[in-house]
Motif scaffolding. Structure first.
Motif, PDB file in Angstrom:
ATOM      1  N   GLN A 134       0.809  -1.209   0.000  1.00  0.00           N
ATOM      2  CA  GLN A 134       0.000   0.000   0.000  1.00  0.00           C
ATOM      3  C   GLN A 134       0.849   1.269   0.000  1.00  0.00           C
ATOM      4  N   GLN A 135       2.155   1.130  -0.128  1.00  0.00           N
ATOM      5  CA  GLN A 135       3.045   2.281  -0.238  1.00  0.00           C
ATOM      6  C   GLN A 135       3.520   2.503  -1.671  1.00  0.00           C
ATOM      7  N   ARG A 136       2.930   1.745  -2.615  1.00  0.00           N
ATOM      8  CA  ARG A 136       3.198   2.007  -4.033  1.00  0.00           C
ATOM      9  C   ARG A 136       2.438   3.261  -4.453  1.00  0.00           C
ATOM     10  N   TYR A 137       2.976   3.955  -5.445  1.00  0.00           N
ATOM     11  CA  TYR A 137       2.356   5.193  -5.898  1.00  0.00           C
ATOM     12  C   TYR A 137       1.326   4.904  -6.989  1.00  0.00           C
ATOM     13  N   GLN A 138       0.073   5.224  -6.694  1.00  0.00           N
ATOM     14  CA  GLN A 138      -1.001   4.946  -7.635  1.00  0.00           C
ATOM     15  C   GLN A 138      -0.799   5.631  -8.991  1.00  0.00           C
ATOM     16  N   PRO A 139      -0.381   6.906  -9.045  1.00  0.00           N
ATOM     17  CA  PRO A 139      -0.189   7.537 -10.362  1.00  0.00           C
ATOM     18  C   PRO A 139       0.877   6.843 -11.206  1.00  0.00           C
ATOM     19  N   MET A 140       1.928   6.334 -10.575  1.00  0.00           N
ATOM     20  CA  MET A 140       2.971   5.658 -11.338  1.00  0.00           C
ATOM     21  C   MET A 140       2.489   4.300 -11.832  1.00  0.00           C
ATOM     22  N   LEU A 141       1.671   3.622 -11.039  1.00  0.00           N
ATOM     23  CA  LEU A 141       1.079   2.358 -11.510  1.00  0.00           C
ATOM     24  C   LEU A 141       0.190   2.612 -12.713  1.00  0.00           C
ATOM     25  N   GLU A 142      -0.566   3.704 -12.678  1.00  0.00           N
ATOM     26  CA  GLU A 142      -1.409   4.054 -13.821  1.00  0.00           C
ATOM     27  C   GLU A 142      -0.571   4.345 -15.055  1.00  0.00           C
ATOM     28  N   LEU A 143       0.563   5.005 -14.848  1.00  0.00           N
ATOM     29  CA  LEU A 143       1.419   5.328 -15.990  1.00  0.00           C
ATOM     30  C   LEU A 143       1.991   4.069 -16.631  1.00  0.00           C
ATOM     31  N   ILE A 144       2.480   3.119 -15.822  1.00  0.00           N
ATOM     32  CA  ILE A 144       3.045   1.918 -16.448  1.00  0.00           C
ATOM     33  C   ILE A 144       1.956   1.071 -17.100  1.00  0.00           C
ATOM     34  N   ASP A 145       0.741   1.099 -16.536  1.00  0.00           N
ATOM     35  CA  ASP A 145      -0.360   0.389 -17.194  1.00  0.00           C
ATOM     36  C   ASP A 145      -0.669   1.028 -18.546  1.00  0.00           C
ATOM     37  N   GLU A 146      -0.642   2.353 -18.583  1.00  0.00           N
ATOM     38  CA  GLU A 146      -0.942   3.056 -19.832  1.00  0.00           C
ATOM     39  C   GLU A 146       0.140   2.789 -20.870  1.00  0.00           C
ATOM     40  N   LEU A 147       1.394   2.756 -20.438  1.00  0.00           N
ATOM     41  CA  LEU A 147       2.478   2.441 -21.356  1.00  0.00           C
ATOM     42  C   LEU A 147       2.333   1.030 -21.909  1.00  0.00           C
ATOM     43  N   ARG A 148       2.023   0.089 -21.045  1.00  0.00           N
ATOM     44  CA  ARG A 148       1.835  -1.293 -21.512  1.00  0.00           C
ATOM     45  C   ARG A 148       0.692  -1.393 -22.519  1.00  0.00           C
ATOM     46  N   SER A 149      -0.358  -0.614 -22.304  1.00  0.00           N
ATOM     47  CA  SER A 149      -1.484  -0.665 -23.238  1.00  0.00           C
ATOM     48  C   SER A 149      -1.091  -0.162 -24.618  1.00  0.00           C
ATOM     49  N   ARG A 150       0.028   0.563 -24.678  1.00  0.00           N
ATOM     50  CA  ARG A 150       0.537   1.073 -25.939  1.00  0.00           C
ATOM     51  C   ARG A 150       1.753   0.285 -26.424  1.00  0.00           C
ATOM     52  N   GLY A 151       1.930  -0.900 -25.898  1.00  0.00           N
ATOM     53  CA  GLY A 151       2.953  -1.803 -26.411  1.00  0.00           C
ATOM     54  C   GLY A 151       4.321  -1.680 -25.777  1.00  0.00           C
ATOM     55  N   PHE A 152       4.423  -0.979 -24.660  1.00  0.00           N
ATOM     56  CA  PHE A 152       5.720  -0.831 -24.001  1.00  0.00           C
ATOM     57  C   PHE A 152       6.053  -2.048 -23.133  1.00  0.00           C
ATOM     58  N   ASP A 153       7.330  -2.393 -23.112  1.00  0.00           N
ATOM     59  CA  ASP A 153       7.867  -3.303 -22.114  1.00  0.00           C
ATOM     60  C   ASP A 153       8.404  -2.457 -20.972  1.00  0.00           C
ATOM     61  N   VAL A 154       8.017  -2.795 -19.758  1.00  0.00           N
ATOM     62  CA  VAL A 154       8.351  -1.998 -18.587  1.00  0.00           C
ATOM     63  C   VAL A 154       9.307  -2.765 -17.690  1.00  0.00           C
ATOM     64  N   TYR A 155      10.368  -2.083 -17.251  1.00  0.00           N
ATOM     65  CA  TYR A 155      11.385  -2.703 -16.405  1.00  0.00           C
ATOM     66  C   TYR A 155      11.631  -1.836 -15.168  1.00  0.00           C
ATOM     67  N   ILE A 156      12.054  -2.473 -14.090  1.00  0.00           N
ATOM     68  CA  ILE A 156      12.461  -1.778 -12.882  1.00  0.00           C
ATOM     69  C   ILE A 156      13.986  -1.752 -12.838  1.00  0.00           C
ATOM     70  N   VAL A 157      14.549  -0.556 -12.680  1.00  0.00           N
ATOM     71  CA  VAL A 157      16.006  -0.388 -12.635  1.00  0.00           C
ATOM     72  C   VAL A 157      16.338   0.334 -11.332  1.00  0.00           C
ATOM     73  N   SER A 158      16.806  -0.435 -10.368  1.00  0.00           N
ATOM     74  CA  SER A 158      16.934   0.054  -9.003  1.00  0.00           C
ATOM     75  C   SER A 158      18.371   0.012  -8.506  1.00  0.00           C
ATOM     76  N   ALA A 159      18.699   0.931  -7.584  1.00  0.00           N
ATOM     77  CA  ALA A 159      19.974   0.831  -6.877  1.00  0.00           C
ATOM     78  C   ALA A 159      19.913  -0.246  -5.812  1.00  0.00           C
ATOM     79  N   GLY A 160      18.707  -0.658  -5.436  1.00  0.00           N
ATOM     80  CA  GLY A 160      18.543  -1.725  -4.463  1.00  0.00           C
ATOM     81  C   GLY A 160      18.970  -3.069  -5.034  1.00  0.00           C
ATOM     82  N   GLY A 161      19.018  -4.061  -4.167  1.00  0.00           N
ATOM     83  CA  GLY A 161      19.426  -5.384  -4.593  1.00  0.00           C
ATOM     84  C   GLY A 161      18.474  -5.972  -5.614  1.00  0.00           C
TER      85      GLY A 161
END
Length: 306
Positions: A134-161
């Motif tokens: 519940q600490q995920r950002y709703q607007p960013m989830l909407e953005l990646i969903d919208e990108l996927r609907s337009r054929g984007f592949d979405v990746y997470i690139v983190s400094a974390g492990g």
């Protein structure tokens, strides 16, 4: 309050308009070049008051000390458990981080994954008392969903492990393990008692160090083999990744999340975890012409499932 069919949690304004303008030009991008990369901490979910991975490591340290009190005698762990900021500063964050990584040396990938999953099954955000989901950002989830609907592949690139993020990547972001680029632990080949080959975690990062700053674009190329045209981040640790996407020869989107909402989230100036810079990330964004998402002004809703 205006509710939109596209990006409903994004307020009307220059930021939403810039994103929509980009989405309207997606047809100019060849389908196999539709690649989007997003930082995790502070970009896709809340990173305050501590990085969630640090909370996991502290939880693992407490378990280790309960099982073997002598673990607490290590200088780095003494400082952490005592909350001794002066000593932590003298030892340096890199030494502290590698000491915490050492806690999992000798585990198999499966054993480490089980520990991460156990943590997220029970852990709650220190300030809000809700699951980290519940600490995920709703607007960013909407953005990646919208990108996927337009054929984007979405990746997470983190400094974390990388392994840490991979455990939750599917549930939180619908990203498969191979779609996570992060700081990587080195492995050694070992054998079980009956001779079967297995991988064993070490306490070392692979060559190149943390996946932050100038390390992100080369790691994206090495591990994904594709150049992003969309990149989202929140700190100087993401700057080169945003520049990498912005330099695409065609429509691109470099998006910076600005943490300026003390009431609904936190208000702070985002900084890289492993290095300092001469200018703030907002100054960099202004200089390079990135799209800046103000949490206070551009997001009608901050957190998912709230």
């Amino acid at each position: 309050l205006v509710t939109h069919a596209v990006l409903p949690s994004w307020q009307n304004g220059a930021t939403r308009t810039a994103i929509i303008d980009f989405l309207d030009r997606v047809d100019e991008i060849p389908p196999d070049e539709r690649v989007a990369v997003f930082d995790n901490d502070g970009t896709m979910w809340c990173e305050k008051p501590n990085y969630p991975q640090l909370e996991f490591m502290l939880d693992e340290l407490r378990h280790a000390v309960d099982a073997d009190p002598s673990v607490a005698e290590r200088a780095e762990f003494q400082a952490i458990l005592a909350g001794d900021r002066d000593t932590i500063g003298q030892l340096g964050l890199e030494r502290i981080a590698l000491a915490l990584v050492d806690l999992h040396a000798g585990l198999t990938p499966e054993q480490f994954n089980d520990r991460v999953a156990r943590f997220f099954a029970d852990a709650r955000h220190p300030d809000r008392g809700v699951p980290y989901r519940q600490q995920r950002y709703q607007p960013m989830l909407e953005l990646i969903d919208e990108l996927r609907s337009r054929g984007f592949d979405v990746y997470i690139v983190s400094a974390g492990g990388a392994e840490f993020v991979r455990v939750i990547g599917g549930e939180f972001y619908d990203v498969k393990p191979e779609g996570v680029v992060g700081s990587q632990i080195d492995y050694e080949v070992g054998r079980t008692d009956d001779g079967a080959l297995q991988l064993i975690r070490t306490g070392r990062l692979v060559a190149g160090g943390p996946n932050e700053g100038a390390g992100k674009p080369p790691n994206i190329q090495r591990l994904l083999g594709r150049r992003p045209v969309v990149a989202g981040g929140n700190s100087a640790g993401d700057a080169e990744m945003l520049e990498f996407a912005q330099a695409y020869d065609g429509p691109s989107l470099a998006l910076l999340v600005d943490h300026d909402d003390a009431e609904r989230e936190y208000e702070y100036a985002s900084r890289a975890g492993t290095f300092d810079t001469d200018e703030t990330i907002l100054e960099t964004a202004a200089r390079l012409g990135w799209v800046v998402a103000s949490i206070r002004n551009d997001w009608s809703t901050v957190f998912a499932d709230s």
